[in-house]
Scaffold this active site. Structure first.
Site, PDB file in Angstrom:
ATOM      1  N   CYS A   1       0.819  -1.223   0.000  1.00  0.00           N
ATOM      2  CA  CYS A   1       0.000   0.000   0.000  1.00  0.00           C
ATOM      3  C   CYS A   1       0.850   1.270   0.000  1.00  0.00           C
ATOM      4  CB  CYS A   1      -0.988  -0.022   1.160  1.00  0.00           C
ATOM      5  SG  CYS A   1      -0.246   0.022   2.807  1.00  0.00           S
TER       6      CYS A   1
ATOM      7  N   HIS B   1      -5.896   1.991  -4.210  1.00  0.00           N
ATOM      8  CA  HIS B   1      -4.963   1.447  -3.214  1.00  0.00           C
ATOM      9  C   HIS B   1      -4.500   0.056  -3.640  1.00  0.00           C
ATOM     10  CE1 HIS B   1      -7.761  -1.348  -0.727  1.00  0.00           C
ATOM     11  NE2 HIS B   1      -8.269  -1.191  -1.915  1.00  0.00           N
TER      12      HIS B   1
ATOM     13  N   HIS C   1      -2.813   1.026   6.908  1.00  0.00           N
ATOM     14  CA  HIS C   1      -3.138   0.942   5.479  1.00  0.00           C
ATOM     15  C   HIS C   1      -3.416   2.331   4.911  1.00  0.00           C
ATOM     16  CE1 HIS C   1      -4.245  -1.238   1.873  1.00  0.00           C
ATOM     17  NE2 HIS C   1      -5.353  -0.526   1.772  1.00  0.00           N
TER      18      HIS C   1
END
Length: 341
Positions: A257, A317, A305
């Site tokens: 990520c 993402h 994240h």
């Protein structure tokens, strides 16, 4: 003396009763019996949980790896400085060495005394002045060598400390890598326990869930309102749609990520730190109501994240192991915060 009676043989009714009891006991589950196999849905949930649990140590590994790279550069620099200082000390020793040898050959007699006894009084004052300059140069050379030797010793200590720190970070990185790999290995074992038909059912269920959630990893180009650097970053991110998530990766064939966010903004000329938490700490915070395309989104917390806002309530993402870079609704995960590079 007491009498010993022989036990009466069991009656047929009693034998039948015992037999029925034994049969009933044999029908009860025992520890040796295998546990029921998990269903496809149970496997899927366990695998997703393991993938999610692997994300936090992945970010920790990324932070340690970034520190390790910094220490490696420092160690290389310390080694170069150490070599240069050693060369400087060696050169000074070559200059000071002949002076020490001459003093040894003269028997340690003071040079001014040797000059006085030389039998050449006409040039005494001129030579005395020259001697004074020579002695001054000798003293300067000795002081310079002593200073360089101190610097060399300090540089050695500094290099040793950096090497020790580097080894410690290597050990920490290896431990975090083992932690991530352990969870991924466990997930693979669960997946491998499924038949091909079960795997296909699970993948179809995942696709249905993604579709209902509004997620898509199909190739696309950005055509939103972003401009300038934000548009350059989003253009790059969109070009990565469909590429796989891979923990610890910063491209070009796969990303985690923070790896995707960092690579996207790097193409726009903006250098970001490596990890989710570092990006959060470094960025200028913006509220959810003030989001602009290109802003960095943090879900769950400030360490786990992140992705990038693309506009119209959506974000791009790199999700987790087993999935590809995708566009999702902003609220498909619990929104925590946002920052602007």
């Amino acid at each position: 003396m007491g009498t010993h009676r022989r036990p009466k043989p069991a009656s047929r009714a009693r034998i039948a009763t015992l037999g029925m009891a034994a049969g009933a006991v044999s029908l009860l589950p025992t520890q040796s019996q295998a546990a029921p196999e998990p269903t496809v849905d149970e496997v899927r949930k366990k695998v997703e949980k393991l993938y999610e649990e692997a994300e936090a140590p992945t970010e920790e590994y990324n932070a340690i790896s970034a520190k390790q790279e910094k220490l490696r550069r420092e160690v290389d620099g310390a080694r170069d400085r150490l070599a240069r200082k050693q060369q400087e000390v060696n050169e000074l020793r070559e200059k000071v060495g002949p002076l020490a040898a001459a003093q040894y050959r003269s028997g340690g007699i003071d040079p001014s005394v040797q000059l006085f006894l030389s039998g050449d009084p006409e040039n005494y004052l001129e030579q005395a002045e020259m001697l004074d300059r020579t002695n001054s140069r000798q003293a300067d050379a000795l002081r310079a060598m002593q200073a360089k030797q101190r610097e060399l010793a300090q540089e050695r200590v500094s290099a040793q400390q950096r090497l020790k720190s580097l080894e410690e970070t290597r050990a920490k990185a290896a431990a975090k890598k083992d932690e991530v790999q352990g969870k991924l290995t466990e997930a693979r074992k669960l997946l491998n326990s499924l038949t091909a038909q079960q795997r296909a059912r699970m993948e179809a269920a995942q696709e249905r869930d993604d579709a209902s959630a509004g997620a898509s990893d199909s190739r696309a180009t950005y055509n939103g309102p972003a401009s300038g650097r934000a548009k350059s970053a989003l253009d790059f991110a969109y070009a990565q749609l469909g590429k796989p998530y891979e923990w610890g990766s910063t491209g070009p064939n796969s990303y985690d990520c923070s790896g995707l966010v960092g690579a996207s903004w790097r193409t726009a000329g903006v250098s970001l730190p490596r990890t989710v938490q570092q990006m959060y700490d470094a960025g200028r915070k913006v509220s959810k109501s003030d989001l602009q395309p290109g802003d960095i989104i943090y879900w769950y917390n400030d360490t786990q994240h992140n992705g990038m806002y693309v506009g119209n309530g959506k974000a791009i993402h790199a999700p987790r192991t087993g999935k590809n870079i995708e566009i999702v609704p902003l609220d498909s995960m619990p929104f925590f915060a946002a920052s602007r590079p």
